[in-house]
Design an enzyme around this catalytic site. Structure first.
Site, mmCIF file in Angstrom:
data_model
loop_
_atom_site.group_PDB
_atom_site.id
_atom_site.type_symbol
_atom_site.label_atom_id
_atom_site.label_comp_id
_atom_site.label_asym_id
_atom_site.label_seq_id
_atom_site.Cartn_x
_atom_site.Cartn_y
_atom_site.Cartn_z
ATOM 1 N N ASP A 71 3.220 2.496 1.621
ATOM 2 C CA ASP A 71 3.066 1.044 1.530
ATOM 3 C C ASP A 71 4.287 0.344 0.940
ATOM 4 O O ASP A 71 4.545 -0.826 1.235
ATOM 5 C CB ASP A 71 1.844 0.705 0.675
ATOM 6 C CG ASP A 71 0.547 1.119 1.337
ATOM 7 O OD1 ASP A 71 0.558 1.317 2.571
ATOM 8 O OD2 ASP A 71 -0.471 1.261 0.648
ATOM 9 N N ASP A 104 -0.327 1.683 -2.765
ATOM 10 C CA ASP A 104 -0.447 0.228 -2.958
ATOM 11 C C ASP A 104 -0.081 -0.123 -4.406
ATOM 12 O O ASP A 104 0.581 -1.134 -4.660
ATOM 13 C CB ASP A 104 -1.871 -0.263 -2.711
ATOM 14 C CG ASP A 104 -2.387 0.060 -1.336
ATOM 15 O OD1 ASP A 104 -2.430 -0.830 -0.485
ATOM 16 O OD2 ASP A 104 -2.770 1.220 -1.114
ATOM 17 N N ASP A 164 -5.371 -2.289 -0.245
ATOM 18 C CA ASP A 164 -6.590 -1.473 -0.411
ATOM 19 C C ASP A 164 -6.270 -0.469 -1.521
ATOM 20 O O ASP A 164 -6.268 0.721 -1.300
ATOM 21 C CB ASP A 164 -6.996 -0.782 0.899
ATOM 22 C CG ASP A 164 -5.917 0.129 1.457
ATOM 23 O OD1 ASP A 164 -4.732 -0.023 1.086
ATOM 24 O OD2 ASP A 164 -6.239 1.032 2.273
#
Length: 318
Positions: free
Chosen positions: A250, A15, A10
């Protein structure tokens, strides 16, 4: 043999960092990137993913449009941390257009890629788990064909970062998290919120990391300015646990997927997700007493090799 990965993202700032670490790893082949609602609305996630691939000169990697909203929960985003656009609200007039996206939808692509490479694909999920839950519903055999699943999400001590007891990715779609932890019986590794806080990177290292004289470093410095400023605020430091540095949540799940020796301490326990509590909806529950009678246990990361992590970060911006 290169490790075959699908990244389910996302794309917010962390990310983006995870994607760049994956692309810089010599032993990794990214077969596709599937996008999901989360840090920012889906349209932004798609644009952001293409922006990251462009700066890495890897627009050859297929990007797929996934779920735009949770299964049942109300939509939520993390604009206050990642910026409204998910990448620090830094305008990018040269951003690639969405015509570069694949026609096939994310869930169908996931199922097909894994069907063509049974037992060889590792799925790294750093978003709410909506795409993964839908994949398991469309093809109940899909989870069994994966080599492994690495998740950034959930928590082990009911410390929230979104609700009183909930971590963002699980709270953003609790039903999906429940389905995934119930039906994915492949080896499953989880990087939880509290774990990432305890293994954060020193600020002095971040300065060195972003000081590299490359286009990638300039891009990363720009997009992470807002979240790094927020992360150094007194208010945020109260939220994180033993946090004295930068937490790229992440990237821990991704690093574990690309290097088998990255995790130095872990525990195996059956897990599920609370769906009904007033304060605890979306919280991950650990079944130490084995009351759930689940055969499948997840590997919960405790400690990692931070020197390896730093090296991956440095390499990602070269």
């Amino acid at each position: 043999m290169k490790k075959k990965l699908i990244l389910d993202v996302d794309t917010g700032v962390d990310d983006a960092q995870a994607i760049m670490v994956a692309l810089a790893a010599p032993n990794v082949e990214v077969l596709g990137i599937t996008c999901c609602h989360g840090n920012t609305p889906l349209e932004n996630v798609l644009k952001n993913t293409l922006r990251v691939l462009k700066v890495c000169n890897r627009l050859d990697i297929p990007v797929y449009r996934g779920c735009a909203e949770p299964m049942l929960a109300r939509k939520r985003h993390a604009g206050d941390y990642h910026g409204k656009d998910g990448l620090g609200d830094v305008p990018d007039p040269d951003a690639p257009g969405l015509e570069l996206l694949q026609q096939k939808k994310a869930v169908q692509a996931m199922i097909q890629i894994v069907k063509e490479n049974p037992g060889e694909v590792t799925l790294v999920a750093t978003a709410p788990l909506t795409n993964l839950a839908v994949a398991a519903q469309l093809d109940p055999s899909f989870p069994k064909k994966l080599k492994a699943l690495y998740i950034m999400g959930g928590n082990t001590e009911s410390r929230g970062n979104t609700t009183v007891c909930g971590e963002f990715n699980f709270v953003a779609d609790p039903e999906a998290a429940y389905v995934v932890l119930d039906r994915y019986t492949c080896p499953t590794y989880i990087a939880t919120w509290e774990f990432t806080c305890r293994n954060s990177l020193p600020w002095s290292f971040c300065e060195q990391w972003l000081a590299q004289k490359t286009e990638k470093a300039a891009f990363m410095k720009k997009i992470s300015y807002l979240s790094m400023t927020k992360a150094q605020s007194a208010e945020y430091q109260k939220e994180i646990i033993a946090g004295k540095g930068f937490n790229s949540c992440d990237t821990y799940a991704l690093a574990a997927a690309i290097d088998d020796k990255f995790i130095t301490e872990s525990e195996e326990v059956a897990v599920t997700v609370e769906l009904e509590g007033t304060y605890t909806r979306g919280m991950m529950a650990l079944d130490y007493m084995e009351l759930l009678k689940k055969k499948h246990k997840a590997v919960i990361m405790k400690k990692v090799d931070l020197e390896k992590f730093k090296q991956m970060f440095m390499n990602s911006l070269k």
